[in-house]
Design an enzyme around this catalytic site. Structure first.
Site, PDB file in Angstrom:
ATOM      1  N   VAL A   7       0.840  -1.193   0.000  1.00  0.00           N
ATOM      2  CA  VAL A   7       0.000   0.000   0.000  1.00  0.00           C
ATOM      3  C   VAL A   7       0.875   1.243   0.000  1.00  0.00           C
ATOM      4  O   VAL A   7       1.914   1.284   0.649  1.00  0.00           O
ATOM      5  CB  VAL A   7      -0.995  -0.006   1.191  1.00  0.00           C
ATOM      6  N   CYS A   8       0.458   2.230  -0.790  1.00  0.00           N
ATOM      7  CA  CYS A   8       1.132   3.527  -0.795  1.00  0.00           C
ATOM      8  C   CYS A   8       0.073   4.604  -0.963  1.00  0.00           C
ATOM      9  O   CYS A   8      -1.123   4.311  -0.937  1.00  0.00           O
ATOM     10  CB  CYS A   8       2.214   3.614  -1.856  1.00  0.00           C
ATOM     11  N   ALA A   9       0.492   5.818  -1.156  1.00  0.00           N
ATOM     12  CA  ALA A   9      -0.452   6.932  -1.229  1.00  0.00           C
ATOM     13  C   ALA A   9      -1.436   6.765  -2.393  1.00  0.00           C
ATOM     14  O   ALA A   9      -2.640   6.888  -2.215  1.00  0.00           O
ATOM     15  CB  ALA A   9       0.300   8.246  -1.333  1.00  0.00           C
ATOM     16  N   GLY A  11      -0.909   4.076  -4.909  1.00  0.00           N
ATOM     17  CA  GLY A  11      -0.842   2.729  -5.455  1.00  0.00           C
ATOM     18  C   GLY A  11      -0.018   2.608  -6.714  1.00  0.00           C
ATOM     19  O   GLY A  11       0.163   1.518  -7.238  1.00  0.00           O
TER      20      GLY A  11
END
Length: 100
Positions: A7-9, A11
């Protein structure tokens, strides 16, 4: 089947890392599914995850996610491995976290 979720800010950057991890996973005997998503879409995928890995840019969410998803390992990806898109190293680390 082992399910790894990144997961990131947004994607997007984790999607590039997922591609590198999938290349590395071809050499593994286990069946491995790797997905990437944004924090806003996390609930759609986390139920099936065996490990949740956070991009360094969302490391501030670590404690919240560890509390919320206490049934699986939740960790922040090493920033050097993330920046260099070292799919093999991140994959091996993720599998090790699942096995613990």
């Amino acid at each position: 089947m082992k399910n790894i979720l990144l997961v990131c800010a947004a994607g997007m950057s984790t999607s590039m890392l997922v591609n590198k991890m999938e290349e590395a996973a071809k050499n593994k005997e286990d069946e491995i599914r790797i997905n990437a998503t944004s924090g806003g879409e996390l609930e759609k995928y986390v139920e099936d995850a065996d490990v949740l890995l956070l991009g360094p840019q969302v490391s501030y969410l670590l404690n919240d996610y560890k509390d919320k998803y206490a049934n699986i390992p939740v960790e922040v990806i090493n920033s050097v491995d993330y920046g260099t898109m070292n799919g093999q190293k991140v994959l091996d680390w993720a599998l090790n976290l699942i096995e613990k």
